[in-house]
Scaffold this active site. Structure first.
Site, PDB file in Angstrom:
ATOM      1  N   HIS A 140      16.697  55.892 -92.290  1.00  0.00           N
ATOM      2  CA  HIS A 140      17.257  54.559 -92.536  1.00  0.00           C
ATOM      3  C   HIS A 140      18.120  54.100 -91.341  1.00  0.00           C
ATOM      4  CE1 HIS A 140      18.353  51.663 -96.038  1.00  0.00           C
ATOM      5  NE2 HIS A 140      18.309  51.021 -94.889  1.00  0.00           N
ATOM      6  N   ARG A 179      13.045  48.785 -98.635  1.00  0.00           N
ATOM      7  CA  ARG A 179      13.765  49.673 -99.542  1.00  0.00           C
ATOM      8  C   ARG A 179      12.768  50.690-100.107  1.00  0.00           C
ATOM      9  NH1 ARG A 179      17.775  48.340 -97.420  1.00  0.00           N
ATOM     10  NH2 ARG A 179      19.641  47.389 -98.315  1.00  0.00           N
ATOM     11  N   GLU A 226      17.595  58.577-100.947  1.00  0.00           N
ATOM     12  CA  GLU A 226      18.111  58.728 -99.588  1.00  0.00           C
ATOM     13  C   GLU A 226      19.415  59.499 -99.686  1.00  0.00           C
ATOM     14  OE1 GLU A 226      18.362  54.979 -97.582  1.00  0.00           O
ATOM     15  OE2 GLU A 226      16.226  54.608 -97.786  1.00  0.00           O
TER      16      GLU A 226
HETATM   17  C1  GLV Z   1      19.909  47.984 -94.445  1.00  0.00           C
HETATM   18  O1  GLV Z   1      19.016  48.511 -95.043  1.00  0.00           O
HETATM   19  C2  GLV Z   1      20.443  46.730 -94.824  1.00  0.00           C
HETATM   20  O2  GLV Z   1      20.103  46.214 -95.895  1.00  0.00           O
HETATM   21  O3  GLV Z   1      21.271  46.195 -94.055  1.00  0.00           O
END
Ligand code: GLV
Length: 331
Positions: A287, A239, A268
């Protein structure tokens, strides 16, 4: 009995959506961008179930606007977007999608690590921009992987899968941090559990797989980057807020560390004018760690199963707050 009402905060793969639609009255948010907090509150107000994404904040205000809500099924393994204590307090079940995205995420961690270590993004951009003038003995020199030391910060499923690839593939020695020891990592990867400071000082590659919570927020700041080797490569697929980004940018600019590969940022999306994009030794992906067809299908199935169990009053296959079992809202 009336069919449960469900709000799905974005179109998810049919493998999950079809199962939900077969059993519930479904309202799917049709847009590419997430609903605003106000719109989300409005859409869930008489819902029994919610499929949320990591971009949707599920907080007390939203829960208070949805008195019938029985389940929040998060389409992600991470659930820092969900106020779990607030859900538990209101007897709302929370589900997530662990396991099915472990390999895809570990693949991206290794991809970013290789890319940053071997300056792939930078050199490919240079080639495209006409800066490939000849074969250069001293051009685009990166870091070797074979036999080096890997530091895994957070030896959970994804940390383990990342270490497994790099230990067995490149013969890396593995150091790790975790609240409790991981016998599996110690047996299968000869991994050694150490304090974070030692991991930072000894590792050639540092890959972050920690949960995001108030105690881990900003855990990588100027002091941590200073403890790392000047040749170190830093990878974050967990994260964004785990990292103090201005401190990372400064560490990359000043040569305190060699390079970074990030799949997650804060915020993000990271705006295109952000200073990190301008640094040649920083590679940033939007991401995408779980973004494979099979993985997203598997996440959708698991997310649907959590949602359906939640509206039916059954145990969730992946239940974040099973302590709510005795008090959960019933259909
Ligand atoms: C993606 O970042 C998730 O937590 O699935």
């Amino acid at each position: 009995m009336p069919r449960p009402k469900v709000f799905v905060a974005r179109r998810i793969p049919d493998e999950g959506l079809n199962a939900i639609s077969a059993a519930c009255d479904v309202d799917v948010w049709p847009n590419q961008l997430p609903p605003s907090a106000d719109v989300l509150r409005e859409r869930v107000k008489d819902c029994d179930g919610l499929v949320s994404l990591l971009t949707d904040r599920v907080d007390a205000a939203l829960l208070d606007a949805a008195p019938r809500l029985k389940v929040v099924s998060n389409f992600a393994v991470g659930f820092n977007n969900v106020d779990v204590p607030a859900c538990t307090q209101r007897s709302v079940c929370v589900g997530n999608t662990p396991g099915v995205l472990t390999d895809a995420t570990a693949d991206i961690a290794v991809t970013l690590l290789l890319n940053a270590a071997r300056r792939l993004g930078e050199s490919a951009n240079d080639a495209k921009a006409g800066r490939w003038l000849t074969w250069e003995p001293l051009g685009w020199l990166g870091q070797d992987l074979a036999g080096r030391t890997l530091g895994i910060v957070g030896m959970g499923r994804i940390g383990f899968a990342t270490a497994k690839r790099l230990h067995h593939g490149w013969g890396m020695k593995v150091l790790y941090t975790k609240r409790s020891a991981s016998p599996e990592a110690e047996k299968e990867l000869s991994a050694k559990r150490v304090e974070l400071d030692e991991l930072l000082a000894q590792s050639d590659f540092v890959s972050v797989h920690a949960d995001m919570n108030p105690s881990t927020k900003g855990m990588f700041s100027a002091a941590q980057f200073k403890k790392m080797k000047r040749t170190a490569v830093f990878v974050n697929t967990a994260r964004g807020p785990l990292v103090d980004q201005p401190a990372l940018a400064e560490a990359l600019r000043s040569g305190t560390i060699f390079a970074a590969g990030l799949d997650v940022t804060e915020p993000e999306p990271l705006p295109p004018e952000h200073e990190l994009y301008a640094l040649p030794n920083c590679v940033i992906a939007p991401h995408i760690a779980s973004a494979t067809i099979d993985t997203r299908n598997a996440m959708a199935r698991l997310c649907a199963n959590n949602l359906l169990a939640g509206v039916r009053g059954e145990p969730l296959p992946n239940w974040v707050n099973p302590d709510v079992a005795a008090t959960r809202r019933k259909a």
